[in-house]
Design a protein around this motif. Structure first.
Motif, mmCIF file in Angstrom:
data_model
loop_
_atom_site.group_PDB
_atom_site.id
_atom_site.type_symbol
_atom_site.label_atom_id
_atom_site.label_comp_id
_atom_site.label_asym_id
_atom_site.label_seq_id
_atom_site.Cartn_x
_atom_site.Cartn_y
_atom_site.Cartn_z
ATOM 1 N N SER A 418 50.746 -27.678 -40.753
ATOM 2 C CA SER A 418 50.407 -29.098 -40.653
ATOM 3 C C SER A 418 51.460 -29.918 -39.914
ATOM 4 O O SER A 418 51.218 -31.078 -39.580
ATOM 5 N N LEU A 438 42.933 -29.465 -42.814
ATOM 6 C CA LEU A 438 42.039 -30.049 -43.814
ATOM 7 C C LEU A 438 40.619 -29.530 -43.666
ATOM 8 O O LEU A 438 39.925 -29.307 -44.675
ATOM 9 N N GLN A 455 44.460 -31.808 -54.688
ATOM 10 C CA GLN A 455 45.113 -32.840 -53.886
ATOM 11 C C GLN A 455 46.224 -32.218 -53.046
ATOM 12 O O GLN A 455 47.022 -31.424 -53.554
ATOM 13 N N CYS A 457 49.526 -32.931 -50.931
ATOM 14 C CA CYS A 457 50.594 -33.933 -50.821
ATOM 15 C C CYS A 457 51.282 -33.815 -49.464
ATOM 16 O O CYS A 457 51.760 -32.744 -49.085
ATOM 17 N N THR A 458 51.339 -34.921 -48.717
ATOM 18 C CA THR A 458 51.972 -34.931 -47.404
ATOM 19 C C THR A 458 53.264 -35.728 -47.370
ATOM 20 O O THR A 458 54.043 -35.608 -46.426
ATOM 21 N N ARG A 468 51.839 -39.552 -51.557
ATOM 22 C CA ARG A 468 50.645 -39.668 -50.726
ATOM 23 C C ARG A 468 49.838 -38.380 -50.850
ATOM 24 O O ARG A 468 50.351 -37.290 -50.592
ATOM 25 N N TYR A 470 45.949 -36.324 -50.234
ATOM 26 C CA TYR A 470 44.599 -36.198 -49.721
ATOM 27 C C TYR A 470 43.782 -35.460 -50.774
ATOM 28 O O TYR A 470 44.110 -34.333 -51.157
ATOM 29 N N THR A 471 42.730 -36.103 -51.259
ATOM 30 C CA THR A 471 41.916 -35.547 -52.335
ATOM 31 C C THR A 471 40.547 -35.175 -51.794
ATOM 32 O O THR A 471 39.897 -35.985 -51.123
ATOM 33 N N SER A 477 34.592 -34.431 -47.799
ATOM 34 C CA SER A 477 35.555 -35.250 -47.049
ATOM 35 C C SER A 477 36.839 -35.406 -47.857
ATOM 36 O O SER A 477 36.872 -35.154 -49.058
ATOM 37 N N TRP A 478 37.886 -35.861 -47.153
ATOM 38 C CA TRP A 478 39.186 -36.038 -47.796
ATOM 39 C C TRP A 478 39.502 -37.521 -47.923
ATOM 40 O O TRP A 478 39.376 -38.278 -46.961
ATOM 41 N N LEU A 480 42.384 -40.343 -48.651
ATOM 42 C CA LEU A 480 43.819 -40.568 -48.667
ATOM 43 C C LEU A 480 44.167 -41.653 -49.679
ATOM 44 O O LEU A 480 43.605 -42.747 -49.652
ATOM 45 N N THR A 481 45.102 -41.359 -50.595
ATOM 46 C CA THR A 481 45.547 -42.335 -51.591
ATOM 47 C C THR A 481 47.063 -42.256 -51.740
ATOM 48 O O THR A 481 47.680 -41.235 -51.438
#
Length: 493
Positions: A418, A438, A455, A457-458, A468, A470-471, A477-478, A480-481
Motif C-alpha cells: 500500500s 482495497l 478495519q 488502519c492506515t 484512521r 477503512y471499514t 465498499s470501504w 473511511l473513518t
C-alpha cells in the motif's frame, strides 16, 4: 392560532414560594417531598443563597446529586451549599435524624433532576454507606457518622481548580464530621507536597481507579508508596511517563521500586493494570509486579522492557487468567517471540481482547504467531495494526480470524504493497496502490464472509489517541473513518 401551555399548579406554587424567600424558608417543614427536586433546581439556578442553605438542611433524601445539576458549579453558589451543610453539621444533638447522608459531586445520574422525586428517592450508595469506619477517626465516633462527599479528584501542576481547592480545604477543616470519597483519582503532578496535601483528606479505601503520571524521581515514588498500599479497593491502576533517574544509583532505584512493589502487593482487588512510557533503570525482573494477584487486563505501551522483564511477567501468577492484553510500541529486539507465544498459550482459554500493535512484526513472526492465535477461542477483539506484513500474509491472517466464531472486531495494518516502496517507516500511503489493495481485500473478504467487522488502519497517533480506519461495508465498499479507541475492557465491538 397556537394554544399556550398553562403553568401547572406545582409550578405556580413554587413561583409563589420563590417570590418571598422568608416565607419559603419557614414553609419547608410542611413542603411536600415531591416538590423538593424542582424547587432546589430553580433555587440553585437563581443562586438564592439563603434559600439554598435552608433547602440543604431540610433535604428529604439520603443523597443530593449536585454534580448532575451543573457540570461546572458556580463557586459562590456552591459555597452556599457548604454553608447549609455547616448548619446541618452543627445540629449535633440529633445526628441520626439527618436525612442527607451523601453529597454527590460526580455526574453519574443523567436527567435525574428532570425525572424528579421518584428517581431521587431511589438513589443509594450501599458501597459507601455500609462501609463506614468502625474505629475512631480523630474525635469522630460511630454515633456521629460522617457526612459523605463523593467527588473525582485531579492533582496537577500549575493553577489548581478553584472549586476543588475550596472543597478540599472545607473538608480538611471538618474531618471529624465529613469524609471525602473519590472513586477516580488522577495524579498528574510530581510535587509530593501537593500529593500529600490532597491524599491526607481523601478516604483512600474509596479509590477504585488511580491514574499516576509524571513522577520525576524515585524519591516521589517512595513517598507515595504507603498511600497506595491503603487503597484497598483499587480496581484500575494506570502508570504513565515515569522513569527512574539516570543519575541515581542502581541500588537506590531498585530499593524504591521494591518498596513500591510491596505496597502494590496489598491491592487484592486490582484487576486492570496499564503501564505507558515507564522505565525502572538498573532493575532485574520488575518487582512492582511480583506480588500482584490475578489480573484481568494488562496493557504495556512504549516501555523499555528486556527479555527477562517480559518472561518474568508472562510467567507471573497474575497473568494466568488474563481477559485483555495489549502490547504496543515495544521493541521486539528486547524480547523473543517465544516469550509471547508462551503467554498466549497459557491464556488462550480466557483471552477476549488481544492487541499486538506497532511491534514491527514481519511475515515470519506472524507465521509463528498464527498457531497460538488460533487457540484463542474466546477472542472478541483483535488488533494488529502498525506491523509490517505483506498482502499475502494479511490474507492468511484474515483467513485465520474469519474462523473465530466469537470475534466481533479486527484492526489490521495496511499491507506493505500500500505504500511508496522507496520510503522508510512510517511510510506514506500510495493512493493508486492502496486502491488496488482495497479492491483485492474486498473480494477476499466477500469470499471468506467473516462474521467480525474488518478495519484496515492506515494512520495512527497514540499520543492523540486518534486512528484512521477503512471499514468494509456490507455492499463491498470501504468507509473511511477517524476514531478514538477506548480502554481495553470497554472497546466498542
Amino acid at each position: 392560532m397556537s394554544r399556550r401551555t398553562l403553568p401547572s399548579l406545582q409550578h405556580l406554587a413554587m413561583q409563589s414560594l420563590l417570590s418571598n424567600q422568608a416565607l419559603a424558608v419557614s414553609a419547608l417543614e410542611d413542603l411536600p417531598v415531591l416538590l423538593f427536586p424542582s424547587l432546589f433546581m430553580e433555587v440553585y439556578a437563581r443562586a438564592h443563597t439563603e434559600m439554598l442553605k435552608a433547602l440543604v438542611q431540610a433535604w428529604p433524601f439520603p443523597c443530593l446529586p449536585l454534580g448532575d445539576l451543573a457540570e461546572s458549579p458556580d463557586l459562590e453558589t456552591f459555597k452556599a451549599v457548604l454553608d447549609g451543610l455547616d448548619l446541618l453539621l452543627a445540629k449535633k444533638e440529633h445526628p441520626n435524624r439527618w436525612k442527607l447522608q451523601v453529597l454527590n459531586l460526580r455526574n453519574e445520574h443523567p436527567n435525574i433532576w428532570i425525572q424528579g422525586y421518584p428517581s431521587m428517592a431511589q438513589i443509594s450508595y450501599p458501597d459507601v454507606l455500609t462501609d463506614r469506619p468502625t474505629e475512631s477517626c480523630g474525635k469522630m465516633t460511630t454515633v456521629e457518622q460522617p457526612l459523605i462527599l463523593l467527588m473525582d479528584l485531579t492533582i496537577k501542576d500549575g493553577a489548581q481548580d478553584a472549586f476543588q481547592g475550596h472543597l478540599l480545604q472545607w473538608v480538611r477543616e471538618r474531618q471529624e464530621q465529613v469524609q471525602l470519597c473519590s472513586r477516580k483519582l488522577r495524579i498528574l503532578s510530581g510535587s509530593i507536597y501537593k500529593i500529600q496535601k490532597a491524599l491526607r483528606v481523601v478516604r483512600l479505601d474509596s479509590i477504585q481507579e488511580l491514574v499516576v503520571s509524571k513522577f520525576p524521581c524515585p524519591e516521589v515514588l517512595k513517598t507515595f508508596a504507603p498511600y497506595l498500599g491503603q487503597m484497598k479497593n483499587l480496581h484500575i491502576l494506570t502508570f504513565s511517563k515515569m522513569c527512574g533517574s539516570y543519575f541515581t544509583s542502581s541500588s537506590r532505584n531498585g530499593w524504591c521500586s521494591c518498596k513500591f512493589g510491596a505496597q502494590l502487593g496489598q491491592l487484592q482487588h486490582l484487576q486492570e493494570l496499564y503501564v505507558h512510557d515507564v522505565c525502572f533503570h538498573y532493575e532485574k525482573p520488575p518487582s512492582i509486579l511480583r506480588t500482584l494477584t490475578s489480573l484481568k487486563t494488562l496493557s504495556l505501551s512504549s516501555c523499555l522492557l528486556s527479555e527477562a522483564h517480559l518472561r518474568f511477567l508472562f510467567q507471573c501468577p497474575c497473568t494466568k487468567q488474563l481477559k485483555h492484553l495489549r502490547l504496543r510500541s515495544l521493541s521486539t529486539v528486547c524480547f523473543s517471540l517465544e516469550t509471547l507465544l508462551d503467554l498466549l498459550q497459557g491464556v488462550a482459554g480466557t483471552l477476549e481482547t488481544l492487541a499486538l500493535e506497532d511491534l514491527a512484526f514481519t511475515d515470519v513472526q506472524l507465521s509463528a504467531l498464527l498457531p497460538a492465535l488460533s487457540q484463542c477461542s474466546q477472542l472478541r477483539f483483535f488488533s494488529f495494526y502498525g506491523n509490517h506484513i505483506s498482502m499475502a500474509a494479511l490474507q492468511i491472517l484474515l483467513s485465520h480470524t474469519a474462523q473465530m466464531g466469537h470475534l466481533r472486531r479486527g484492526l489490521y495494518p495496511a499491507p506493505l504493497e500500500s505504500y511508496y516502496p522507496q520510503n522508510q517507516w512510517p511510510w506514506d500511503i500510495h493512493p493508486e496502490r492502496f486502491a488496488q489493495v482495497l479492491a483485492v481485500l474486498a473480494q477476499t473478504l466477500m469470499d471468506m464472509r467473516p462474521s467480525h467487522k474488518v478495519q484496515i488502519c492506515t494512520k495512527f497517533s497514540h499520543y492523540l489517541n486518534k486512528y484512521r480506519f477503512y471499514t468494509l461495508e456490507s455492499n463491498g465498499s470501504w468507509l473511511l473513518t477517524e476514531e478514538h479507541l477506548s480502554g481495553l475492557s470497554t472497546l466498542s465491538l
